[in-house]
Scaffold this motif. Sequence first.
Motif, short mmCIF file in Angstrom:
data_model
loop_
_atom_site.label_atom_id
_atom_site.label_comp_id
_atom_site.label_asym_id
_atom_site.label_seq_id
_atom_site.Cartn_x
_atom_site.Cartn_y
_atom_site.Cartn_z
N HIS A 19 9.11 66.45 63.05
CA HIS A 19 7.91 66.61 62.22
C HIS A 19 6.72 65.82 62.74
O HIS A 19 5.61 65.98 62.22
N ASP A 20 6.93 64.99 63.73
CA ASP A 20 5.81 64.30 64.38
C ASP A 20 5.15 65.19 65.43
O ASP A 20 4.15 64.80 66.03
N VAL A 21 5.73 66.38 65.67
CA VAL A 21 5.19 67.29 66.69
C VAL A 21 4.37 68.38 66.00
O VAL A 21 4.92 69.21 65.26
N PRO A 22 3.05 68.42 66.20
CA PRO A 22 2.25 69.49 65.57
C PRO A 22 2.53 70.83 66.23
O PRO A 22 2.86 70.91 67.40
N TRP A 23 2.41 71.90 65.44
CA TRP A 23 2.57 73.24 66.00
C TRP A 23 1.23 73.62 66.65
O TRP A 23 0.36 74.23 66.03
N GLU A 24 1.10 73.25 67.89
CA GLU A 24 -0.14 73.54 68.63
C GLU A 24 0.17 74.43 69.82
O GLU A 24 -0.34 74.23 70.92
N PHE A 25 1.04 75.42 69.61
CA PHE A 25 1.43 76.33 70.66
C PHE A 25 0.59 77.60 70.57
O PHE A 25 0.06 77.94 69.50
N ALA A 26 0.50 78.32 71.66
CA ALA A 26 -0.35 79.51 71.71
C ALA A 26 0.15 80.61 70.79
O ALA A 26 -0.63 81.37 70.21
N GLU A 27 1.47 80.72 70.66
CA GLU A 27 2.02 81.81 69.86
C GLU A 27 1.90 81.51 68.36
O GLU A 27 1.83 80.37 67.95
N PRO A 28 1.87 82.56 67.53
CA PRO A 28 1.80 82.35 66.08
C PRO A 28 3.09 81.73 65.56
O PRO A 28 4.14 81.79 66.20
N VAL A 29 2.99 81.16 64.38
CA VAL A 29 4.16 80.55 63.75
C VAL A 29 5.13 81.65 63.30
O VAL A 29 4.73 82.56 62.58
N PRO A 30 6.40 81.57 63.70
CA PRO A 30 7.37 82.57 63.22
C PRO A 30 7.60 82.42 61.72
O PRO A 30 7.41 81.33 61.15
#
Length: 365
Positions: free
Chosen positions: A157-168
């Motif tokens: 939970h310390d890792v933000p979702w900052e990836f190119a793909e949308p959230v599944p």
Amino acid sequence: MADRPQAAPVPQAPAVPAAVRPAGAAGSVTVREYGTRYLRISVRYHGDARFSWLRVPGPAHDRPQTAPSPAAGAALRRVDAAVADAASGAGSGAGRGARLALGERAAASESGERGGVVYRVPGAVSVARLLPSGDDTAYRLSVQALADLGRTLRQLHDVPWEFAEPVPPHHGVGRLLAWISGTAPDGDGARLRALAHDRLGARLWTRLTDWAVAAQEPPGRGGAVLLHGAPSTGWLVPSPAGDHSVLLTGEEVTGGDPALDLGWVLGELHELRSAAARGLGAAGQGPPVDYPAAAQALLAGYLRKEDAAAAVEALPAGTARAATLRLAVHMRDFASFVGWHEDLRRYADLLAETLDADGAPTLRW
């Protein structure tokens, strides 16, 4: 209602308790098989304390088993490396986390036509079976594993979702929404839906619907973080030697509010505690279990030292709601993928009580 399959026996060192020590032929051999119409699980022993867990879709499985995206997978491997580094300097298990066992696509020779995902782990039995087994050593391993799980969830939970793909999408919440809306094609699930709608009444049914819809929406302030997606005692496997725990990870990975992950485990423990108190299912028929100590270990692992005194107040907002959704999802899944049981009537009452209290009982440990 939780599945409590019996383990077939695999040789282990005599110091390992019977509840953790499957026995049987040396070499590669299947030691446990169990599951539902949604998923079948086979555990194989490969010698030298090496096991593999194969998860194969059942006939009611409604989606492909997909691996995390390359970016999310890389982030998971970084978290696992950090957990391993922390464990190497912790000593005596203090401050360690659960290692992440990332699933791999199973070979056709392992899984047949339906495919499957295989995980390499150090044990044959999960906390789902060890925690209520009545074996003192198995219970201690389980409580330590839950503390490990708490630390690893905090790392995720310390890792933000900052990836190119949308959230599944969150698959558990998705199944719940399909059930609530009546679009899930299942006989006993539909029967449970009618019962739950009656037991909950319009006000609480609307509350359940609103909470489930909100859980699928992108988080507001702070944004989405990396989520396991379905952490549970059934995915958590301690080493029989007690030196580390492993969390099966990959098929459900998503992004969102951290409350969803933490609440998912607390909801499971709340269900087990309540079932034991009411004499429901396997939890109500087994030996006494100190579920509060198990939940407290999870929370102690999750909370940072500076937050420990605040306890519940320091948990992610929405944790109680997420725990309540987990209770509803498991009830729905049991009816849909296992079948009808009269205990479901009393589980519906438990869900109603928990909803009516805004989920507060799930945080009272």
